[in-house]
Design an enzyme around this catalytic site. Structure first.
Site, mmCIF file in Angstrom:
data_model
loop_
_atom_site.group_PDB
_atom_site.id
_atom_site.type_symbol
_atom_site.label_atom_id
_atom_site.label_comp_id
_atom_site.label_asym_id
_atom_site.label_seq_id
_atom_site.Cartn_x
_atom_site.Cartn_y
_atom_site.Cartn_z
ATOM 1 N N SER A 18 0.841 -1.136 0.125
ATOM 2 C CA SER A 18 0.170 0.046 -0.112
ATOM 3 C C SER A 18 0.904 1.094 0.165
ATOM 4 O O SER A 18 2.076 1.399 0.404
ATOM 5 C CB SER A 18 -1.051 0.003 1.204
ATOM 6 O OG SER A 18 -0.235 0.284 2.658
ATOM 7 N N LYS A 88 0.423 0.076 15.186
ATOM 8 C CA LYS A 88 -1.117 -0.503 15.572
ATOM 9 C C LYS A 88 -1.735 -1.633 14.810
ATOM 10 O O LYS A 88 -2.703 -2.331 15.480
ATOM 11 C CB LYS A 88 -2.130 0.623 15.435
ATOM 12 C CG LYS A 88 -2.519 0.895 13.662
ATOM 13 C CD LYS A 88 -3.340 2.073 13.730
ATOM 14 C CE LYS A 88 -3.961 2.498 12.354
ATOM 15 N NZ LYS A 88 -4.360 1.176 11.688
ATOM 16 N N ASP A 89 -1.095 -2.143 13.817
ATOM 17 C CA ASP A 89 -1.312 -3.398 13.162
ATOM 18 C C ASP A 89 -0.548 -4.469 13.830
ATOM 19 O O ASP A 89 -1.046 -5.637 13.373
ATOM 20 C CB ASP A 89 -1.083 -3.330 11.495
ATOM 21 C CG ASP A 89 -2.018 -2.164 10.966
ATOM 22 O OD1 ASP A 89 -3.076 -1.959 11.199
ATOM 23 O OD2 ASP A 89 -1.512 -1.649 9.887
ATOM 24 N N ARG A 139 -13.429 0.478 17.704
ATOM 25 C CA ARG A 139 -13.017 1.440 18.814
ATOM 26 C C ARG A 139 -13.487 2.726 18.412
ATOM 27 O O ARG A 139 -13.985 3.358 19.504
ATOM 28 C CB ARG A 139 -11.395 1.577 18.910
ATOM 29 C CG ARG A 139 -10.736 2.791 19.771
ATOM 30 C CD ARG A 139 -9.236 2.806 19.471
ATOM 31 N NE ARG A 139 -9.086 2.989 18.151
ATOM 32 C CZ ARG A 139 -8.885 4.197 17.763
ATOM 33 N NH1 ARG A 139 -9.401 5.347 18.391
ATOM 34 N NH2 ARG A 139 -8.734 4.413 16.369
ATOM 35 N N ARG A 140 -13.047 3.364 17.122
ATOM 36 C CA ARG A 140 -13.948 4.481 16.786
ATOM 37 C C ARG A 140 -15.518 4.699 16.934
ATOM 38 O O ARG A 140 -15.954 5.571 17.559
ATOM 39 C CB ARG A 140 -13.481 5.230 15.435
ATOM 40 C CG ARG A 140 -11.728 5.228 15.523
ATOM 41 C CD ARG A 140 -11.413 5.447 14.097
ATOM 42 N NE ARG A 140 -9.958 5.612 14.222
ATOM 43 C CZ ARG A 140 -9.089 5.668 13.072
ATOM 44 N NH1 ARG A 140 -9.608 5.046 11.851
ATOM 45 N NH2 ARG A 140 -8.080 5.931 12.938
ATOM 46 N N ARG A 157 -13.799 0.264 3.948
ATOM 47 C CA ARG A 157 -12.657 -0.136 3.531
ATOM 48 C C ARG A 157 -11.842 0.221 2.566
ATOM 49 O O ARG A 157 -12.317 1.346 1.610
ATOM 50 C CB ARG A 157 -12.917 -1.952 3.468
ATOM 51 C CG ARG A 157 -13.639 -2.471 4.655
ATOM 52 C CD ARG A 157 -12.408 -2.780 5.823
ATOM 53 N NE ARG A 157 -11.406 -3.154 5.270
ATOM 54 C CZ ARG A 157 -10.986 -4.342 4.960
ATOM 55 N NH1 ARG A 157 -11.652 -5.390 5.091
ATOM 56 N NH2 ARG A 157 -9.708 -4.714 4.800
ATOM 57 N N ARG A 163 -10.527 5.484 0.486
ATOM 58 C CA ARG A 163 -11.500 5.807 1.085
ATOM 59 C C ARG A 163 -12.036 7.254 0.893
ATOM 60 O O ARG A 163 -13.103 7.889 0.968
ATOM 61 C CB ARG A 163 -11.151 5.643 2.823
ATOM 62 C CG ARG A 163 -11.052 4.387 3.144
ATOM 63 C CD ARG A 163 -10.748 4.446 4.549
ATOM 64 N NE ARG A 163 -10.121 2.968 4.895
ATOM 65 C CZ ARG A 163 -10.014 2.365 6.216
ATOM 66 N NH1 ARG A 163 -10.599 3.112 7.086
ATOM 67 N NH2 ARG A 163 -9.609 1.075 6.297
ATOM 68 N N CYS A 250 -6.543 -5.471 17.452
ATOM 69 C CA CYS A 250 -6.803 -3.958 16.907
ATOM 70 C C CYS A 250 -8.161 -4.037 16.434
ATOM 71 O O CYS A 250 -8.324 -2.569 15.974
ATOM 72 C CB CYS A 250 -5.760 -3.860 15.785
ATOM 73 S SG CYS A 250 -5.719 -5.082 14.551
#
Length: 322
Positions: A18, A88-89, A139-140, A157, A163, A250
């Site tokens: 990515s 975080k991943d 979480r958000r 996604r 996005r 996560c």
């Protein structure tokens, strides 16, 4: 005196394909090259399971190495020497033979609201009822449902460019994204609102990069350790210990906020129900050298306050059968 490149083989850095992953990995590559001019570093890209499955909500897939497993197998097979992850991943339990070798200086770990053109000038507080906000993070979602029950939320996604394209095409009125990713890809000007900790505690490790390597390779470890930021490392190790003790991942509504002030590490942690109706939240303060002890201790405190019951309900709802 200019260093002469070594005839040794290049150090191979594993990365997802990515755009954001490559920007982050190429930054690490440049930093390593600047510090170790007698060695050469090359990037090896690969696609992970999380990159391939784009039509299913992340929480439904499971989160054990969703964006890291392929990179880790490559290191274990000696095909690469290290891997760069958005921290975080990276799961809190790593495969045998691998370790978290370094944590780089953290970008702003906060979450951000990015609005479509129609809504520019608004904030989460002022958006009208029914406004559609896209996020793939439970979480958000849980925290925003708690604070802004009048808004509508829809899963989204794809990579950051995808996005934003969906937002600009009108599929969403706004998105919640990480400040760090937006800034690293040059989209900082798209941020409409940076969410304060009182609204959204961020993901464990968000904004930092984790460099993973083989645990029996002291040469590689010594190379990458030169990129570690001690303050970021202490904060993130506390956060990861908190998450590990909760046995979360996560894709679970677990949020954190850490600061180091006057020589003390302060960690705030949260566990939320999916509907946002129940929040368990507390804070612990102590010496940064005891970061992991602090994180584990706070997790036990939250369990005593009801986090265990909330997590049990979440795991039964969103985690695939094992």
């Amino acid at each position: 005196m200019t260093a002469t490149p070594s005839t040794q083989r290049p150090i191979r850095i594993g990365s997802r394909k990515s755009q954001l992953a490559l920007v982050q990995t190429e930054w690490v590559q440049a930093q390593l090259q600047a510090r170790h001019g007698d060695r050469s570093f090359e990037v090896v890209t690969m696609t992970t399971q999380g990159d391939n499955i784009l039509d299913v909500a992340l929480a439904k897939i499971g989160d054990k190495g969703l964006f890291t497993k392929e990179l880790e197998l490559s290191m274990l097979r000696q095909e690469t020497d290290l891997a760069v992850h958005s921290l975080k991943d990276l799961p809190t339990h790593l495969p045998d033979g691998l370790m978290l070798g370094a944590i780089t200086r953290r970008e702003d770990p906060a979450d951000a609201l990015v609005l479509g053109a129609k809504w520019l000038g608004y904030t989460l507080e002022t958006l009208p009822a029914g406004t559609i906000i896209g996020t793939s993070s439970l979480r958000r979602l849980a925290q925003l449902r708690h604070h802004y029950p009048h808004l509508s939320f829809k899963d989204v996604r794809g990579n950051l460019n995808t996005r934003l394209a969906k937002l600009d095409a009108g599929e969403y009125d706004g998105l919640i994204l990480a400040v760090a990713g937006l800034r690293r890809l040059g989209f900082g000007d798209r941020i409409s609102q940076v969410l304060p900790a009182s609204v959204s505690l961020y993901a464990v490790g968000q904004g930092a990069l984790g460099i993973e390597c083989r645990s029996n390779d002291p040469e590689i470890l010594s190379l990458i350790k030169t990129l570690e930021d001690p303050e970021t490392a202490a904060r993130c190790l506390a956060e990861r210990a908190f998450l590990r003790q909760l046995e979360g991942g996560c894709q679970v509504p677990i949020g954190v906020h850490t600061v180091i002030e006057q020589g003390q590490l302060r960690l705030t942690g949260l566990v939320a129900s999916l509907d946002g109706q129940r929040l368990v939240k507390d804070t612990i303060t102590g010496d940064p050298s005891t970061a992991e002890v602090l994180g584990a201790s706070l997790a036990l405190t939250l369990r005593e306050q009801g986090a265990s019951e909330i997590l049990a309900e979440i795991f039964a709802t969103v985690r695939p059968e094992r």
